[in-house]
Design a protein around this motif. Structure first.
Motif, short mmCIF file in Angstrom:
data_model
loop_
_atom_site.label_atom_id
_atom_site.label_comp_id
_atom_site.label_asym_id
_atom_site.label_seq_id
_atom_site.Cartn_x
_atom_site.Cartn_y
_atom_site.Cartn_z
N PHE A 145 0.89 -1.32 -0.05
CA PHE A 145 0.07 0.09 -0.16
C PHE A 145 0.93 1.25 -0.08
CE2 PHE A 145 -2.04 3.27 2.96
CZ PHE A 145 -2.71 3.75 2.11
N ASN A 146 0.53 2.00 -1.05
CA ASN A 146 1.16 3.33 -1.14
C ASN A 146 0.02 4.52 -1.28
OD1 ASN A 146 4.36 3.55 -0.61
ND2 ASN A 146 3.91 1.78 -2.11
N ASP A 147 -0.04 5.44 -0.75
CA ASP A 147 -1.41 6.68 -0.84
C ASP A 147 -0.98 7.09 -2.06
OD1 ASP A 147 -2.49 6.87 2.09
OD2 ASP A 147 -0.34 6.88 2.38
N THR A 171 -10.22 1.26 7.19
CA THR A 171 -9.11 0.60 7.91
C THR A 171 -8.09 1.65 7.78
OG1 THR A 171 -8.53 -0.35 5.83
CG2 THR A 171 -9.85 -1.42 7.04
N PRO A 172 -6.72 1.31 8.25
CA PRO A 172 -5.55 2.26 7.95
C PRO A 172 -5.59 2.65 6.63
CG PRO A 172 -5.08 0.62 9.59
CD PRO A 172 -6.38 0.14 9.02
N VAL A 173 -5.61 1.76 5.71
CA VAL A 173 -5.58 1.95 4.43
C VAL A 173 -6.70 2.88 3.71
CG1 VAL A 173 -5.56 0.74 1.88
CG2 VAL A 173 -4.32 -0.32 3.80
N ARG A 175 -8.76 4.61 5.18
CA ARG A 175 -8.71 6.15 5.81
C ARG A 175 -7.85 7.07 5.59
NH1 ARG A 175 -11.51 6.01 11.71
NH2 ARG A 175 -11.76 8.37 11.13
N SER A 176 -6.56 6.43 5.09
CA SER A 176 -5.34 7.25 4.66
C SER A 176 -5.46 7.68 3.19
CB SER A 176 -4.03 6.36 4.79
OG SER A 176 -3.03 7.06 4.67
N PHE A 177 -5.86 6.77 2.29
CA PHE A 177 -5.88 7.34 0.86
C PHE A 177 -7.00 7.80 0.50
CE2 PHE A 177 -7.47 4.59 -2.69
CZ PHE A 177 -7.84 3.58 -2.02
N PRO A 179 -9.23 10.20 1.47
CA PRO A 179 -9.15 11.45 1.79
C PRO A 179 -8.52 12.32 0.29
CG PRO A 179 -8.74 10.85 3.92
CD PRO A 179 -8.41 9.70 2.83
N ARG A 180 -7.43 11.47 -0.03
CA ARG A 180 -6.61 12.31 -1.13
C ARG A 180 -7.40 12.04 -2.33
NH1 ARG A 180 -0.63 12.65 -0.18
NH2 ARG A 180 -0.68 13.98 -2.05
N ALA A 182 -10.85 12.16 -2.64
CA ALA A 182 -11.86 13.08 -2.39
C ALA A 182 -11.37 14.60 -2.68
CB ALA A 182 -12.50 13.05 -1.06
N LEU A 189 -16.32 13.31 1.64
CA LEU A 189 -15.97 11.98 2.08
C LEU A 189 -16.37 12.01 3.60
CD1 LEU A 189 -14.47 9.11 1.87
CD2 LEU A 189 -12.31 10.59 2.50
N THR A 190 -17.24 10.92 3.91
CA THR A 190 -17.62 10.57 5.39
C THR A 190 -16.71 9.65 5.96
OG1 THR A 190 -19.82 11.50 4.50
CG2 THR A 190 -19.76 10.44 6.82
N ALA A 191 -16.27 9.81 6.89
CA ALA A 191 -15.21 8.78 7.83
C ALA A 191 -15.99 7.82 8.59
CB ALA A 191 -14.41 9.58 8.58
#
Ligand SMILES: Cc1cc2nc3c(=O)[nH]c(=O)nc-3n(C[C@H](O)[C@H](O)[C@H](O)COP(=O)(O)OP(=O)(O)OC[C@H]3O[C@@H](n4cnc5c(N)ncnc54)[C@H](O)[C@@H]3O)c2cc1C
Ligand SMILES: Nc1ncnc2c1ncn2[C@@H]1O[C@H](COP(=O)(O)O)[C@@H](O)[C@H]1O
Lengths: 402, 260
Positions: A145-147, A171-173, A175-177, A179-180, A182, A189-191
């Motif tokens: 995984f890379n953002d 997940t960590p994946v 939730r991390s990418f 947002p980018r 969106a 984007l709703t978390a």
């Protein structure tokens, strides 16, 4: 909907069905109903012999509504991001397919899945779990995984296939990418959503999520932008149905143009056995401050043993140092959904409840009859756990002939 | 090395109660604090400065009273503080917040930008990654350890579900940090004195080159439709009797569904 059918006047003659250039009129219970694909062209108004189709908006409101409609017309399907770990599909992906299938069926559209860094076999699995089409990038550099790379690919897919709804795991994946993505496609984007529904009136996605540390729930909308994007909390949505003979299409996508500014040097696994067990156990015997100490937890372990279950804990018990953090269930611990969750000496603070209330059955043992845990319990026992738990262990042993 | 730490002033959610009649948050009397994860972000910046020098600016977007949190950050050791405050920014969701922060950061310039993993009021964890996208720089989330920092690259440990990844990136980069990263220091006496005297730079709409339609409520794609108390499924059946009878009834129920 600005154009509606007056059901009292509608005779069910079906004249309007043919007249609609957008196939937005359907028959339901013998009457015509206009769905969200209506483009407000007003053709049907003049066609209806009974004058049963009417317009409800004034000119200004209609113009505004048309503008949004035109923008959204191309955005139809539901798309889920299917996460893999070391090439294996992550459990949350099946849950997303379950939720995605339900939403897609409600809107009568297709369900796409995007799969990166693994192969056709896994893509085929996604189809059996409910996807109609899988967009597959099997490039092995994507297994990690890379953002940057994930965000670029998902953005490209969104721009090409124009889904109306995009879901990924919280997940960590995800939730991390997400947002980018969106930010790139200029949408909301709703978390960490715990519930997703379609608003039958507007066709918008109603996204429900906890906020303020689980003290309150909020319904979030993204009415003026598409797609509507959400990350979804793992273990909350039900998996879809697995159909061995289900067929679909796998679309291979090339990744030539992807550039990535971060690099994963190494992946280190550090899973505690308890975490795995808590997620897979059918029985969880959880203890809180009422358990009183390590000795009390020994009692819970014995019960867990006869049931073939695992011991969980509230934060209070973890903070006291009676059990390790890996046992913690709740907002800042794990979300679990076993068949049976037995809560012993746990008061039932919201932050604990959000982690276990989707268990199939909850049994609460607490000496305070007003403890909020009883509000979520399937069965409640008001009593002293030091009496109840050993007795329960003993009698289950007998019943099982141990 | 120029470091910017984005911090948010939040109500202490541990103290928040719900008004059971109106289903709204009772924020009165609830203290405002620096978002806990942002304290870890400040600490990380301080440690980098101790090692390789540089300047630390703390940045917050919020109402005028958010200035208090900036002074707290200076008390911990930050060099400068910027308050991004304007009526035009009010009502921002994560998209508009990130856009605005990025516009300010473009003006300020930075090699490393730190954010907390998430803010404890909204719990979204989206502002960091979105800000990085608007800045067109890479980001790495959930940093639990910083292994190495050089003039033009960084190596960190990123927390994942089943362990951690070791990840490298060039600079500039945006990092979001978790609690495990460090133990935030308490303000020193000298720091507190500095905080009192510090001049807080205020930036508004006129100071950043931003598109008006991307700011505040108007620029926010998401809308809160309503808020409500978490609903609980209420199928509860209380099992009465002596402990012996209670346990027997329970076992009967479990047998009935073939659980034992
Ligand atoms: C941001 C935030 C995040 C949090 N995250 C979590 C989380 O992830 N998980 C979590 O659990 N909590 C979490 N909490 C804490 C949560 O708010 C509660 O404080 C915690 O869950 C209370 O734990 P408890 O029920 O064990 O203790 P208490 O609330 O003290 O309850 C003990 C219960 O035991 C009963 N009892 C006592 N003796 C006996 C006996 N002999 N027999 C039977 N019953 C007995 C009492 O009647 C009482 O109901 C969080 C809080 C915050 C602010
Ligand atoms: N208004 C703000 N001003 C400055 N930084 C912010 C603001 N909102 C969020 N952040 C940063 O973004 C992180 C994640 O916040 P959130 O996405 O709201 O959960 C926080 O820990 C802060 O570092």
């Amino acid at each position: 909907m600005p154009v509606v059918v007056n059901l009292d006047k509608c005779t069910g003659c079906e004249t309007c069905l043919e007249s609609c250039p957008y196939d937005a009129i359907v028959m339901k219970d013998g009457k015509a109903v206009i769905n969200e694909y209506c483009n407000e062209c007003m053709t049907c108004l003049s066609v209806c012999p009974e004058g049963a189709i009417i317009e409800t908006l004034d000119a200004a409101a209609r113009e505004e509504s048309l503008r949004t409609k035109a923008k959204f017309a191309d955005y139809r399907d539901v798309l889920v991001f299917a996460e893999q770990r070391e090439g294996e599909i992550a459990a949350v992906s099946y849950e997303l397919l379950g939720a995605g299938r339900r939403l897609a069926d409600k809107r009568d559209v297709g369900l796409y899945a995007v799969l990166l860094g693994t192969g056709e076999k896994e893509a085929g699995e996604l189809i059996k779990w409910g996807a109609d089409k899988v967009i597959l990038c099997s490039d092995s550099s994507l297994t990690q995984f890379n953002d940057d790379s994930y965000a670029q690919i998902l953005t490209e897919v969104i721009q090409k296939y124009k889904p109306s709804i995009v879901l990924a795991g919280a997940t960590p994946v995800g939730r991390s990418f997400l947002p980018r993505v969106a930010a790139k496609v200029r949408t909301g984007l709703t978390a960490d959503c715990t519930s997703l529904e379609i608003d039958s009136e507007t066709g918008n996605l109603l996204q429900v999520r906890p906020a303020f540390g689980g003290n309150i729930m909020a319904t979030i909308l993204c009415p003026d932008y598409r797609p509507q994007m959400a990350t979804v909390r793992p273990r909350v949505m039900k998996k879809g149905e697995y159909q061995e003979d289900r067929t679909g299409e796998i679309i291979n996508m090339s990744t030539d143009s992807i550039s990535c500014r971060t690099q994963v040097i190494e992946t280190v696994k550090e899973v505690s056995e308890i975490s795995v067990n808590l997620h897979e156990a059918e029985f969880i015997i959880a203890g809180g401050r009422g358990v009183g100490g390590e000795k009390g937890f020994k009692m819970l372990e014995e019960l867990a043993e006869v049931l073939g279950g695992v011991v969980g804990a509230s934060r209070a018990a973890v903070d006291e140092g009676w059990v390790s953090y890996s046992h913690q269930v709740g907002q800042t611990g794990k979300t679990v959904n076993p068949k049976i969750y037995i809560a012993c000496g746990i008061s039932g603070a919201v932050q604990h409840l959000v982690g276990m209330q989707s268990s199939d059955m909850i049994i609460a043992i607490n000496k305070n009859p007003d403890a909020p845990i009883f509000n979520v319990a399937t069965y409640g026992i008001v009593g002293d756990m030091f009496e109840i738990v050993p007795l329960l262990t003993k009698k289950i042993k007998e019943a099982k002939g141990l | 090395m120029n470091i910017i730490v984005c911090i948010k002033q939040v109500p202490d959610t541990a103290e928040i109660k719900i008004n059971p009649e109106t289903n709204t948050l009772m924020r009165e009397g609830v203290p405002s604090i620096i978002n806990p994860f942002d304290l870890n972000a400040i600490e990380a910046a301080l440690q980098i400065r101790e090692q390789s020098g540089g300047k630390i600016s703390v940045l917050t977007m919020g109402p005028p009273q958010a200035e208090a949190s900036l002074r707290d950050a200076i008390a911990m050791g930050a060099d400068e503080a910027v308050l991004l405050s304007d009526k035009a920014f009010a009502g921002s969701d994560t998209w508009a917040t990130s856009y605005t922060l990025a516009k300010a950061i473009e003006k300020l310039g930075a090699d490393i930008i730190f954010c907390g993993k998430q803010a404890i009021d909204g719990d979204t964890a989206q502002v960091g990654p979105e800000t990085a996208e608007f800045l067109n720089i890479p980001h790495i989330s959930y940093i639990r350890k910083i292994e190495e920092v050089s003039d033009n690259s960084i190596r960190v440990q990123r927390l994942m579900d089943e362990g951690y990844d070791i990840v490298e990136s060039g600079l500039p980069v945006l990092l979001t940090v978790v609690k495990e990263l460090n133990e935030p220091r308490m303000p020193s006496l000298k720091g507190k004195m500095a905080a009192k005297k510090a001049e807080i730079k205020v930036m508004g709409f006129a100071d950043i080159e931003a598109d008006e339609n991307s700011l505040g409520l108007k620029g926010s794609p998401t809308q809160v439709k309503n808020i409500f108390a978490p609903e609980l499924k209420a199928e509860r059946k209380m099992i009465e009797g002596s402990p012996e009878e209670q346990v027997d009834s329970l076992i009967r129920e479990l047998k009935a569904i073939k659980c034992i």
